[in-house]
Design a protein around this motif. Sequence first.
Motif, mmCIF file in Angstrom:
data_model
loop_
_atom_site.group_PDB
_atom_site.id
_atom_site.type_symbol
_atom_site.label_atom_id
_atom_site.label_comp_id
_atom_site.label_asym_id
_atom_site.label_seq_id
_atom_site.Cartn_x
_atom_site.Cartn_y
_atom_site.Cartn_z
ATOM 1 N N SER A 126 -4.853 -7.258 -5.058
ATOM 2 C CA SER A 126 -5.339 -8.624 -5.217
ATOM 3 C C SER A 126 -5.162 -9.365 -3.896
ATOM 4 C CB SER A 126 -4.571 -9.332 -6.336
ATOM 5 O OG SER A 126 -3.175 -9.314 -6.048
ATOM 6 N N VAL A 127 -5.509 -10.637 -3.872
ATOM 7 C CA VAL A 127 -5.396 -11.453 -2.660
ATOM 8 C C VAL A 127 -4.711 -12.768 -3.011
ATOM 9 C CG1 VAL A 127 -7.415 -10.412 -1.545
ATOM 10 C CG2 VAL A 127 -7.715 -12.424 -3.016
ATOM 11 N N SER A 128 -4.296 -13.496 -1.980
ATOM 12 C CA SER A 128 -3.651 -14.779 -2.198
ATOM 13 C C SER A 128 -4.670 -15.822 -2.658
ATOM 14 C CB SER A 128 -2.977 -15.260 -0.919
ATOM 15 O OG SER A 128 -3.960 -15.631 0.038
ATOM 16 N N SER A 129 -4.175 -16.956 -3.112
ATOM 17 C CA SER A 129 -5.066 -18.032 -3.583
ATOM 18 C C SER A 129 -6.019 -18.489 -2.495
ATOM 19 C CB SER A 129 -4.233 -19.214 -4.085
ATOM 20 O OG SER A 129 -3.449 -18.852 -5.189
ATOM 21 N N ASP A 130 -5.510 -18.616 -1.268
ATOM 22 C CA ASP A 130 -6.371 -19.063 -0.169
ATOM 23 C C ASP A 130 -7.484 -18.069 0.109
ATOM 24 O OD1 ASP A 130 -4.869 -21.328 0.100
ATOM 25 O OD2 ASP A 130 -3.732 -20.633 1.848
ATOM 26 N N PRO A 136 -14.544 -15.002 -4.670
ATOM 27 C CA PRO A 136 -14.396 -15.472 -6.046
ATOM 28 C C PRO A 136 -14.744 -14.435 -7.103
ATOM 29 C CG PRO A 136 -16.373 -16.394 -5.041
ATOM 30 C CD PRO A 136 -15.602 -15.739 -3.944
ATOM 31 N N ASN A 137 -15.504 -13.412 -6.743
ATOM 32 C CA ASN A 137 -15.929 -12.407 -7.716
ATOM 33 C C ASN A 137 -15.271 -11.052 -7.489
ATOM 34 O OD1 ASN A 137 -17.788 -14.102 -9.142
ATOM 35 N ND2 ASN A 137 -19.205 -13.891 -7.424
ATOM 36 N N LEU A 138 -14.152 -11.037 -6.785
ATOM 37 C CA LEU A 138 -13.493 -9.764 -6.502
ATOM 38 C C LEU A 138 -13.199 -8.979 -7.776
ATOM 39 C CD1 LEU A 138 -12.105 -7.762 -4.588
ATOM 40 C CD2 LEU A 138 -10.030 -9.179 -4.736
ATOM 41 N N TRP A 174 -1.448 -5.448 -9.847
ATOM 42 C CA TRP A 174 -1.010 -6.343 -8.774
ATOM 43 C C TRP A 174 -0.850 -7.782 -9.268
ATOM 44 C CZ3 TRP A 174 -0.027 -5.313 -3.577
ATOM 45 C CH2 TRP A 174 -0.263 -3.990 -3.160
ATOM 46 N N PRO A 175 0.122 -8.517 -8.714
ATOM 47 C CA PRO A 175 0.199 -9.954 -9.020
ATOM 48 C C PRO A 175 -1.094 -10.640 -8.607
ATOM 49 C CG PRO A 175 2.146 -9.210 -7.808
ATOM 50 C CD PRO A 175 1.158 -8.090 -7.756
ATOM 51 N N LYS A 176 -1.518 -11.550 -9.449
ATOM 52 C CA LYS A 176 -2.773 -12.271 -9.206
ATOM 53 C C LYS A 176 -2.519 -13.765 -9.421
ATOM 54 C CE LYS A 176 -4.480 -8.998 -12.020
ATOM 55 N NZ LYS A 176 -3.592 -7.907 -11.726
ATOM 56 N N PRO A 177 -2.453 -14.565 -8.356
ATOM 57 C CA PRO A 177 -2.713 -14.220 -6.957
ATOM 58 C C PRO A 177 -1.542 -13.482 -6.317
ATOM 59 C CG PRO A 177 -2.043 -16.494 -7.102
ATOM 60 C CD PRO A 177 -2.165 -16.008 -8.525
ATOM 61 N N LEU A 178 -1.822 -12.870 -5.163
ATOM 62 C CA LEU A 178 -0.817 -12.146 -4.408
ATOM 63 C C LEU A 178 -0.065 -13.119 -3.505
ATOM 64 C CD1 LEU A 178 0.342 -9.356 -3.609
ATOM 65 C CD2 LEU A 178 -1.470 -9.212 -1.887
ATOM 66 N N SER A 179 1.249 -13.013 -3.496
ATOM 67 C CA SER A 179 2.037 -13.879 -2.625
ATOM 68 C C SER A 179 1.750 -13.548 -1.162
ATOM 69 C CB SER A 179 3.527 -13.692 -2.895
ATOM 70 O OG SER A 179 4.295 -14.317 -1.888
ATOM 71 N N TYR A 184 0.685 -8.836 5.406
ATOM 72 C CA TYR A 184 0.931 -8.762 6.850
ATOM 73 C C TYR A 184 0.784 -10.141 7.491
ATOM 74 C CZ TYR A 184 0.326 -7.325 11.719
ATOM 75 O OH TYR A 184 0.439 -7.181 13.082
ATOM 76 N N ASP A 185 1.845 -10.602 8.122
ATOM 77 C CA ASP A 185 1.853 -11.922 8.760
ATOM 78 C C ASP A 185 1.391 -13.029 7.820
ATOM 79 O OD1 ASP A 185 2.954 -11.173 11.130
ATOM 80 O OD2 ASP A 185 1.092 -11.194 12.287
ATOM 81 N N GLY A 186 1.590 -12.818 6.513
ATOM 82 C CA GLY A 186 1.189 -13.820 5.528
ATOM 83 C C GLY A 186 -0.303 -14.047 5.455
ATOM 84 N N ASP A 187 -1.107 -13.012 5.816
ATOM 85 C CA ASP A 187 -2.563 -13.217 5.832
ATOM 86 C C ASP A 187 -3.183 -13.261 4.443
ATOM 87 O OD1 ASP A 187 -2.722 -10.536 5.027
ATOM 88 O OD2 ASP A 187 -3.788 -9.847 6.823
ATOM 89 N N GLY A 188 -2.402 -12.957 3.407
ATOM 90 C CA GLY A 188 -2.892 -13.046 2.041
ATOM 91 C C GLY A 188 -3.821 -11.931 1.635
ATOM 92 N N LEU A 189 -4.005 -10.943 2.506
ATOM 93 C CA LEU A 189 -5.014 -9.908 2.263
ATOM 94 C C LEU A 189 -4.472 -8.491 2.390
ATOM 95 C CD1 LEU A 189 -7.995 -9.130 1.783
ATOM 96 C CD2 LEU A 189 -8.364 -9.389 4.255
ATOM 97 N N HIS A 190 -3.741 -8.203 3.452
ATOM 98 C CA HIS A 190 -3.295 -6.836 3.726
ATOM 99 C C HIS A 190 -1.861 -6.652 3.248
ATOM 100 C CE1 HIS A 190 -6.591 -7.458 6.670
ATOM 101 N NE2 HIS A 190 -6.873 -6.201 6.353
ATOM 102 N N PRO A 191 -1.649 -5.854 2.196
ATOM 103 C CA PRO A 191 -0.302 -5.729 1.629
ATOM 104 C C PRO A 191 0.682 -5.063 2.583
ATOM 105 C CG PRO A 191 -1.977 -4.933 0.094
ATOM 106 C CD PRO A 191 -2.653 -5.111 1.421
ATOM 107 N N LEU A 192 1.924 -5.511 2.494
ATOM 108 C CA LEU A 192 3.029 -4.813 3.129
ATOM 109 C C LEU A 192 3.358 -3.562 2.325
ATOM 110 C CD1 LEU A 192 5.405 -7.858 3.758
ATOM 111 C CD2 LEU A 192 3.907 -6.759 5.441
ATOM 112 N N TRP A 193 4.210 -2.735 2.896
ATOM 113 C CA TRP A 193 4.716 -1.591 2.142
ATOM 114 C C TRP A 193 5.758 -2.049 1.127
ATOM 115 C CZ3 TRP A 193 3.919 3.039 0.449
ATOM 116 C CH2 TRP A 193 4.987 3.833 -0.001
#
Length: 223
Positions: A126-130, A136-138, A174-179, A184-193
């Motif tokens: 998932s992705v962050s709220s931002d 919107p249709n992911l 996955w949590p929705k939205p993703l924290s 990575y660097d709080g980009d809201g898109l690329h998950p950390l390990w």
Amino acid sequence: MSWQVRKPFTLVTYGTSLTTGRLSAQWVERLQQALYGVPEAIGPVIVYNMGRGSQTSAWGAANAYLAANMRPTHILTEGFAINDSALVGGVPQVSQTDHLLNMASMRATWKAANPSVDITWQTMSSVSSDVATGRPNLANYYADEMTYAAAQGDTAIDNYLGPGGAYPGPSGGWPKPLSPALTYDGDGLHPLWSGADDTYLFPNVRWWARVKMAAYWGLPAPV
């Protein structure tokens, strides 16, 4: 029969930066290392990570032959929803209709090269709220991927919603939205390990690989 003379289990992973793990997670490389130690590893295991960052399913369809050229026995692929669904000028980069057509093109390329290749489609994170405002249709794109896989009789892993069944990933996926803290660097898109891919994706793909390895080498299914 000795280990050396068994046919290799050759896996190609295919998709976006969520597959390459280029920013942080590197889950494919971790999977390769993990598979050397599972009970089903009675023969050679070869893994090619052929994900590429920032690409859509149009790239996936155009370059599917590259994955076919690796002569895989198994392909674990995204449908590229994370980038297809991203809005550019207010419209998705790739429409839901073309998203499915591109998936079909990828599959046709792989099956033409090797009709017996085992194809598995997986949804991703998932992705962050931002970030979600630009996608919107992911969820609908992910749902289309699972529907398509089922219609083709391919294996499907729904990491996004949680695959259920024997898969060990958390119920609900996955949590929705993703924290952003899990990206990575709080980009809201690329998950950390840690706390992200190691929890919501890796247990599922590791279990999937064990099941596929057992079937490939004629072993009992893992329990």
